[in-house]
Design a protein around this motif. Structure first.
Motif, mmCIF file in Angstrom:
data_model
loop_
_atom_site.group_PDB
_atom_site.id
_atom_site.type_symbol
_atom_site.label_atom_id
_atom_site.label_comp_id
_atom_site.label_asym_id
_atom_site.label_seq_id
_atom_site.Cartn_x
_atom_site.Cartn_y
_atom_site.Cartn_z
ATOM 1 N N VAL A 354 0.844 -1.196 0.000
ATOM 2 C CA VAL A 354 0.000 0.000 0.000
ATOM 3 C C VAL A 354 0.876 1.242 0.000
ATOM 4 O O VAL A 354 2.066 1.187 0.320
ATOM 5 C CB VAL A 354 -0.958 0.018 1.211
ATOM 6 N N LYS A 355 0.288 2.394 -0.366
ATOM 7 C CA LYS A 355 1.057 3.621 -0.569
ATOM 8 C C LYS A 355 1.357 4.380 0.717
ATOM 9 O O LYS A 355 2.418 4.969 0.865
ATOM 10 C CB LYS A 355 0.295 4.553 -1.509
ATOM 11 N N SER A 382 -3.470 -12.927 3.079
ATOM 12 C CA SER A 382 -3.595 -11.842 4.053
ATOM 13 C C SER A 382 -4.406 -10.714 3.448
ATOM 14 O O SER A 382 -4.591 -10.643 2.222
ATOM 15 C CB SER A 382 -2.206 -11.332 4.481
ATOM 16 N N GLN A 383 -4.899 -9.850 4.296
ATOM 17 C CA GLN A 383 -5.702 -8.704 3.869
ATOM 18 C C GLN A 383 -5.151 -7.452 4.512
ATOM 19 O O GLN A 383 -4.841 -7.444 5.709
ATOM 20 C CB GLN A 383 -7.168 -8.891 4.266
ATOM 21 N N ILE A 384 -5.029 -6.377 3.743
ATOM 22 C CA ILE A 384 -4.445 -5.136 4.238
ATOM 23 C C ILE A 384 -5.304 -3.957 3.810
ATOM 24 O O ILE A 384 -5.818 -3.924 2.684
ATOM 25 C CB ILE A 384 -2.991 -4.986 3.733
ATOM 26 N N PHE A 389 -5.780 6.140 1.909
ATOM 27 C CA PHE A 389 -6.294 6.150 0.542
ATOM 28 C C PHE A 389 -7.520 5.259 0.367
ATOM 29 O O PHE A 389 -7.993 5.066 -0.757
ATOM 30 C CB PHE A 389 -5.190 5.729 -0.432
ATOM 31 N N ASN A 390 -8.028 4.699 1.454
ATOM 32 C CA ASN A 390 -9.248 3.898 1.451
ATOM 33 C C ASN A 390 -9.160 2.747 0.442
ATOM 34 O O ASN A 390 -10.016 2.568 -0.424
ATOM 35 C CB ASN A 390 -10.466 4.768 1.150
ATOM 36 N N VAL A 391 -8.088 1.954 0.567
ATOM 37 C CA VAL A 391 -7.842 0.829 -0.331
ATOM 38 C C VAL A 391 -7.724 -0.454 0.487
ATOM 39 O O VAL A 391 -7.033 -0.481 1.506
ATOM 40 C CB VAL A 391 -6.551 1.040 -1.150
ATOM 41 N N VAL A 392 -8.396 -1.514 0.042
ATOM 42 C CA VAL A 392 -8.290 -2.826 0.662
ATOM 43 C C VAL A 392 -7.699 -3.796 -0.365
ATOM 44 O O VAL A 392 -8.165 -3.862 -1.502
ATOM 45 C CB VAL A 392 -9.656 -3.348 1.142
ATOM 46 N N LYS A 393 -6.678 -4.541 0.038
ATOM 47 C CA LYS A 393 -6.051 -5.500 -0.863
ATOM 48 C C LYS A 393 -6.009 -6.888 -0.222
ATOM 49 O O LYS A 393 -5.728 -7.030 0.963
ATOM 50 C CB LYS A 393 -4.629 -5.067 -1.218
ATOM 51 N N HIS A 394 -6.276 -7.882 -1.070
ATOM 52 C CA HIS A 394 -6.113 -9.284 -0.680
ATOM 53 C C HIS A 394 -4.831 -9.795 -1.322
ATOM 54 O O HIS A 394 -4.629 -9.639 -2.532
ATOM 55 C CB HIS A 394 -7.301 -10.120 -1.152
ATOM 56 N N LEU A 395 -3.980 -10.410 -0.525
ATOM 57 C CA LEU A 395 -2.684 -10.848 -1.011
ATOM 58 C C LEU A 395 -2.507 -12.356 -0.862
ATOM 59 O O LEU A 395 -3.023 -12.968 0.082
ATOM 60 C CB LEU A 395 -1.565 -10.138 -0.249
ATOM 61 N N HIS A 396 -1.766 -12.932 -1.797
ATOM 62 C CA HIS A 396 -1.412 -14.342 -1.764
ATOM 63 C C HIS A 396 0.110 -14.450 -1.794
ATOM 64 O O HIS A 396 0.756 -14.022 -2.745
ATOM 65 C CB HIS A 396 -2.021 -15.066 -2.972
ATOM 66 N N THR A 397 0.675 -15.001 -0.731
ATOM 67 C CA THR A 397 2.109 -15.228 -0.629
ATOM 68 C C THR A 397 2.346 -16.730 -0.725
ATOM 69 O O THR A 397 1.678 -17.504 -0.034
ATOM 70 C CB THR A 397 2.654 -14.677 0.697
ATOM 71 N N TYR A 398 3.292 -17.147 -1.573
ATOM 72 C CA TYR A 398 3.428 -18.580 -1.819
ATOM 73 C C TYR A 398 4.872 -18.934 -2.186
ATOM 74 O O TYR A 398 5.685 -18.090 -2.566
ATOM 75 C CB TYR A 398 2.488 -19.013 -2.953
ATOM 76 N N ARG A 399 5.172 -20.216 -2.077
ATOM 77 C CA ARG A 399 6.467 -20.748 -2.479
ATOM 78 C C ARG A 399 6.295 -22.207 -2.883
ATOM 79 O O ARG A 399 5.762 -23.009 -2.118
ATOM 80 C CB ARG A 399 7.487 -20.640 -1.337
ATOM 81 N N LYS A 400 6.757 -22.525 -4.067
ATOM 82 C CA LYS A 400 6.697 -23.908 -4.534
ATOM 83 C C LYS A 400 7.744 -24.720 -3.794
ATOM 84 O O LYS A 400 8.821 -24.235 -3.461
ATOM 85 C CB LYS A 400 6.934 -23.974 -6.038
ATOM 86 N N ALA A 401 7.430 -25.968 -3.530
ATOM 87 C CA ALA A 401 8.359 -26.850 -2.828
ATOM 88 C C ALA A 401 9.713 -26.858 -3.533
ATOM 89 O O ALA A 401 9.792 -27.003 -4.753
ATOM 90 C CB ALA A 401 7.791 -28.264 -2.767
#
Length: 501
Positions: A354-355, A382-384, A389-401
């Protein structure tokens, strides 16, 4: 007029049950909303229309008055479903809820037998005690957790707990723990009654200790109870001890005979053990991907940064099936517990997405979950919120084996994670109804494979997955007064996967 929509169970064999799960009819005098067969929805069952709901005003912790016109609350409005409130064991679904309205508040445990279609509900003597003993002020920390021991089919409940030892009125009521006799989880429908639970000396089915644990001072300050199971059938209990910005996560293990613990993952007063600030944590222990793991977001005592509440994603795992030792960070480096320096296990920072850089303008309080596949693919959501700035973001954090670095991308919606085979599922609510997306493990290309489009809309839910089925415990969006309606919807992940091919 309310529509009651359920599944006809027309056989006792597995084949008949599967066929019956595709027959959707309307019960009662309402109009059917099932215009065609739904390959994903196996059943929808109304659990209750009298779940407790806080329909009054949101007030501060200093508030003391009893509102005669509504049920005032401190944090959120809905306590059912919330927390660790649903478990599937064999062909039974266990769901917890508080009975409404304001002057009832009883702890309730419902069991759905998926073979007979029968719901049996047990009412416990305990009533929601509210915020710091003020029963007329709703308190959404005080969830009801349910766990089942595969070692002896016992049922375990922890409820209405938010550092109760700090309340004078709870001097002899700080732990609300109820447990059953062996075999209770699987008794016949007619026998599922309160008599299955071991009564206390006071006659209220609440016990002040865990058999095998005598650490009373720790027990008095526990919050956020939950249960999870290991692959070998051991039942684990986890809770937070202490405060939001100076707390620790701990756990205990039940082997079918007694409890072992407590085991601390991190330290309170971390600033006295090498950390710059004290901190607390919001997250979960899980037995996933064949190992005991923890992932959380940190709430630091630092009051001058941009984070209003939590920040980061912190992650570790144990090679010890009991979780008592052999902890490692995401890269396989040894980690000593109890942990003081959270930076040692940090893998990502949602705040970078976010900014705003202004003080207290990054809010992270909801939408966190994680799962690890059998192949070792690691996934976090996660959600932030950017308050400036009234912004909601959904995030996906991942790592392949086998990969070294984690990646983070934005997603369209949040929910809860589950893995099956080579797939990872993101399951949540979108436009008030269940939405299921699928990606290959270790990737971020989620594609929606199912969006439910019929029937009631929901604004809150907790789901679990067992034997290829999603069990989604849901609160209906609409309602009046201090009661709400709860449903259980069951979806077939196997059908969805096949349809998506």
């Amino acid at each position: 007029m309310k529509t009651k929509f359920n599944l006809l169970l027309i056989g006792l064999t597995r084949l008949q049950h599967l066929a019956a799960s595709l027959i959707l009819i309307t019960l009662g005098s309402g109009n059917s909303f099932a215009s065609k067969l739904d390959i994903a929805l196996l059943s929808q069952t109304q659990i209750t229309d009298s779940a407790m709901f806080f329909n009054g005003k949101r007030v501060t912790g200093k508030h003391t008055a009893n509102n005669p016109n509504g049920y005032d609350y401190i944090f959120g409005q809905a306590l059912s479903p919330h927390g660790d409130c649903i478990k599937v064991y064999q062909h039974f679904v266990f769901m917890t809820w508080y009975q409404g309205g304001k002057y009832n508040r009883h702890v309730m445990l419902s069991r759905l037998n998926t073979q007979t279609g029968v719901i049996k509900t047990i009412q416990f003597p305990h009533q929601h005690t509210g915020f710091k003993g003020k029963w007329w002020l709703g308190e959404t920390h005080n969830t009801i957790a349910v766990g089942i021991s595969a070692k002896n089919d016992t049922i375990h409940l922890l409820y209405d707990m938010h550092r109760n030892g700090r309340v004078e009125a709870f001097a002899n009521d700080y732990l609300r723990y109820s447990f059953s006799v062996a075999g209770a989880a699987t008794v016949a429908d007619k026998d599922f009654t309160l008599d299955l639970f071991v009564n206390s000396k006071a006659g209220h089915y609440k016990h002040l200790t865990f058999n095998g644990i005598d650490d009373v001072e720790t027990t008095k300050l526990l919050t956020y109870p939950a249960f999870f199971s290991a692959d070998n059938g051991d039942l684990f209990m986890k809770m937070r001890y202490g405060f939001s910005a100076n707390g620790k996560m701990l756990f205990a293990r039940y082997d079918g005979l007694q409890w072992h613990g407590y085991y601390d993952f991190n330290r309170v007063l971390a600033s006295e053990h090498g950390s710059k600030y004290n901190w607390g944590l919001y997250g979960d222990f899980k037995y996933t991907g064949g190992k005991f793991r923890v992932a959380f977001q940190r709430r630091s005592k630092n009051k001058s940064d941009k984070f209003l509440y939590q920040n980061g994603i912190y992650y570790a795992y144990s090679d010890d099936p009991t979780g008592a030792s052999q902890w490692k960070d995401a890269h396989g480096n040894n980690v000593d517990i109890p942990l003081a320096k959270s930076e040692l296990i940090k893998i990502a920072e949602p705040g970078d997405w976010v900014k705003t850089q202004k003080k207290d303008q990054v809010s992270i309080t909801h939408g966190f979950d994680f799962v690890v596949s059998a192949a070792g693919d690691e996934h976090f959501i996660s959600q932030i919120t950017d308050k400036e700035f009234n912004v909601v973001k959904h995030l996906h954090t991942y790592r392949k084996a086998g990969a070294k670095k984690f990646s983070t991308v934005e997603t369209d919606f949040g929910g809860q994670l589950h893995t099956a085979g080579n797939n990872v599922f993101l399951i949540g609510l979108k436009n008030g109804r269940v939405n299921i997306a699928k990606a290959q493990g270790g990737t971020s290309q989620f594609q929606v494979v199912y969006q439910h489009k019929q029937g009631p809309k929901f604004d809150k839910g907790v789901m679990t997955v067992a034997e290829g089925k999603v069990y989604y415990y849901l609160k209906q969006e609409t309602g009046t007064g201090d009661k709400r309606t709860l449903y259980l919807q069951v979806f077939d992940l196997t059908a969805l996967t096949n349809e998506a091919k």
